[in-house]
Write a protein that holds these residues in place. Sequence first.
Motif, PDB file in Angstrom:
ATOM      1  N   ILE A 166       0.825  -1.210   0.000  1.00  0.00           N
ATOM      2  CA  ILE A 166       0.000   0.000   0.000  1.00  0.00           C
ATOM      3  C   ILE A 166       0.860   1.260   0.000  1.00  0.00           C
ATOM      4  O   ILE A 166       0.444   2.299  -0.491  1.00  0.00           O
ATOM      5  N   ASP A 167       2.122   1.168   0.538  1.00  0.00           N
ATOM      6  CA  ASP A 167       2.955   2.386   0.567  1.00  0.00           C
ATOM      7  C   ASP A 167       3.951   2.436  -0.592  1.00  0.00           C
ATOM      8  O   ASP A 167       4.825   3.282  -0.617  1.00  0.00           O
ATOM      9  N   MET A 226       5.313   3.633  -3.934  1.00  0.00           N
ATOM     10  CA  MET A 226       5.023   4.785  -4.772  1.00  0.00           C
ATOM     11  C   MET A 226       5.744   4.608  -6.108  1.00  0.00           C
ATOM     12  O   MET A 226       6.717   3.856  -6.199  1.00  0.00           O
ATOM     13  N   ARG A 234      -2.564  -4.575  -4.515  1.00  0.00           N
ATOM     14  CA  ARG A 234      -2.232  -3.923  -3.242  1.00  0.00           C
ATOM     15  C   ARG A 234      -1.545  -2.575  -3.474  1.00  0.00           C
ATOM     16  O   ARG A 234      -1.408  -1.790  -2.555  1.00  0.00           O
ATOM     17  N   ARG A 275      -0.930   1.275  -5.060  1.00  0.00           N
ATOM     18  CA  ARG A 275      -1.854   2.408  -5.208  1.00  0.00           C
ATOM     19  C   ARG A 275      -2.115   2.728  -6.671  1.00  0.00           C
ATOM     20  O   ARG A 275      -1.343   2.352  -7.541  1.00  0.00           O
ATOM     21  N   GLN A 278      -1.514   5.384  -8.191  1.00  0.00           N
ATOM     22  CA  GLN A 278      -0.377   6.090  -8.798  1.00  0.00           C
ATOM     23  C   GLN A 278       0.558   5.085  -9.481  1.00  0.00           C
ATOM     24  O   GLN A 278       1.088   5.342 -10.557  1.00  0.00           O
ATOM     25  N   GLU A 298      -7.658  -3.115   1.934  1.00  0.00           N
ATOM     26  CA  GLU A 298      -6.402  -2.460   1.578  1.00  0.00           C
ATOM     27  C   GLU A 298      -5.953  -2.822   0.175  1.00  0.00           C
ATOM     28  O   GLU A 298      -4.781  -3.016  -0.095  1.00  0.00           O
ATOM     29  N   THR A 299      -6.921  -2.978  -0.704  1.00  0.00           N
ATOM     30  CA  THR A 299      -6.541  -3.214  -2.101  1.00  0.00           C
ATOM     31  C   THR A 299      -7.183  -2.141  -2.961  1.00  0.00           C
ATOM     32  O   THR A 299      -8.146  -1.487  -2.558  1.00  0.00           O
ATOM     33  N   PHE A 300      -6.616  -1.962  -4.150  1.00  0.00           N
ATOM     34  CA  PHE A 300      -7.142  -0.978  -5.083  1.00  0.00           C
ATOM     35  C   PHE A 300      -7.489  -1.699  -6.379  1.00  0.00           C
ATOM     36  O   PHE A 300      -6.627  -2.364  -6.956  1.00  0.00           O
TER      37      PHE A 300
END
Lengths: 307, 349
Positions: free
Chosen positions: B87-88, B90, B130, B132, B134, B173-175
């Motif tokens: 999740i973190d 980038m 998982r 993001r 971005q 916590e998934t996108f």
Amino acid sequence: MMRVILLGLVALFVASAPVSAEPSLALKDPRSFGYFLGDTLTREVILRVDAGETLEMASVPLAGPVNYWLELNDVKLDTESSGGGSTTYRLVLNYQTFYTPLDPRKLTIPGFALKVAGASGTGEVTVPGFEFISSPIRQLFASSSQSSGSSVALQPDVVPYPLTTGRERTAMLVSGLIALGSLIALAWHQAWWPFHKRAARPFTDTARYLRSNAGKLQDASGYRTALLRLHRAFDLRAGRRVLADDVDGFLADHPEFKPYATEVEAMFASSRQTFFGNNVEGASKQLPLSALTDLSSKLAVAERSAG
Amino acid sequence: MSREGLQAVKASEGIDLSSWRQHAIDFETELGKVVIGQQRNIHLLTIAIFARGHVLLEGDVGVGKTTLLRAASRGLGGAYERVEGTIDLMPADMVYHTYIGEDGRPRVEPGPVIRYGSELTVFFFNEINRARPQVHSLLLRLMAERSIAAFNKEYHFPYLLVFADRNRIEREETFELPAAARDRFLMEINISTPTDPDVRRQLAFDPRFHDGDKLIESVRESILDHRALPQVAAAIQESVTASEDLQRYTLDLWQAIRNPAAAGIEIPDVDMDRLVSGGASPRGMSYLLRAARVAAFLDNRTMVVPEDLRSVFFETMAHRIFFDPIYELRREPIVRELVRQLFERVPAP
């Protein structure tokens, strides 16, 4: 004066003297009392006539209503010849009274005349009326203790007993079922609802089409049309689109076509060449139109034999 | 056509396709030894590799998604990078590697994506859902153009294939991948537990399948030459033909998927007029034909037939069809039924 009268009487007697003997009449009447509403009375008239005389049948009373309260139910006439050429007629009359007297009353069954035809003309024999006493079946004014519920009170109607209709009912059921079955069979045959979606006979249709249009299908586009017709027949038979890879599954589902497996596979192979390999000529050399027609005929026969 | 594509077409002359078919069969056999009971998925993965398409695997936990992709990477050879979706994570973490040097000064070095430069062959994104959005958008460019901008210059990855997987069990916590990202995957392959009892028994009791690393090492390395693959792929697309009838059939399929009611497709409890709200993009159709041509090539044919389309249709098209929101929750069974009936209804040829 007295002589004149006497002579006249003698002359009258001579003029009316019978040509032959009078027919003899005997009556057997029932008892003359103790009748109620609905009772029957049987009178028997025995008439004996001489040879050469006959009873005129038209003078015998007919069964039917005699008057408003009396009915002649039944008339029976027996004839027997006895010795000396004479004839005995036995007439049995069965009356029924419907008179409702309020007190014991004398009633009369009217008499009638029987005509006897002889050689010298027609004579009449009068059967006299019959008097009998009919009685009421209950008191005119019933006492309170006898009114309702007693045996004298008006009884309920007799329940009519059911007719035995078992055989008719069975016959109706059977014929109804036969009619329904015939209707269903007819609907199936004519593909009416609910059989409007029943599987047609696609191969039979295709075989017929290929046979009757053989002349028109000789060129390349005709060959394509023939293949397409066969493909649509396979599709219809399977209820889905059949591709070349599905042929094995199709034959497993429809074992009646199994004997022609190699031909069917060849047909699908040549269809591939035609439609996806752009090689109509090669395909039609490998599997000519006549072979397609043959195949469709064989498949049609297999289809029909499978029912 | 991209620069690499043009080069590939030019270089495709003189490629021995029949030996490449043998390579492909070897590749499948080799993978089949490691990942058992998944022949169809291995075949699909091979098709994707020869169609130069990115692949997304999805399925339960522990059914061998990662093993399959690692084995395929090893068989392909070339540089291999792997990133775990978190999740973190980038976008910069994928492009740059930042750390404090021994002298105490911050350092920025090429990250996983650009570390090997143009040699990168397989970029394996584990648990992609998982990460993001971005990160997903960075992937869009990487997948569509096979290039990325970093350190003020363009990096090109002519041999790159993106393999991703995600599991369908966890939703927290998934996108969800955006439609644009999903559309860029050639295939979405659903991996499920093998149903054959014999295979199941082997998977559970054979010690060979207990150590994943050792298992992967048993795969022969570089069965396919990753440098030649773009040219081979172009040559396959050139040599396998799609006839006019097949083109018409494909267009009929396309039309039917956009308007299933008109094609006579009926799914119980579904209003067919409002089911499909969009999707089945032109890119999707071109991907479908690309995959179908490879399928025909692997089947030793020079023409595409409807069976080829059918064999790859679900994996290449299902994730590109978008349903009305009320049907999205029941997506899986509906889309399966839709595709099944599509091939039962649309007449071929």
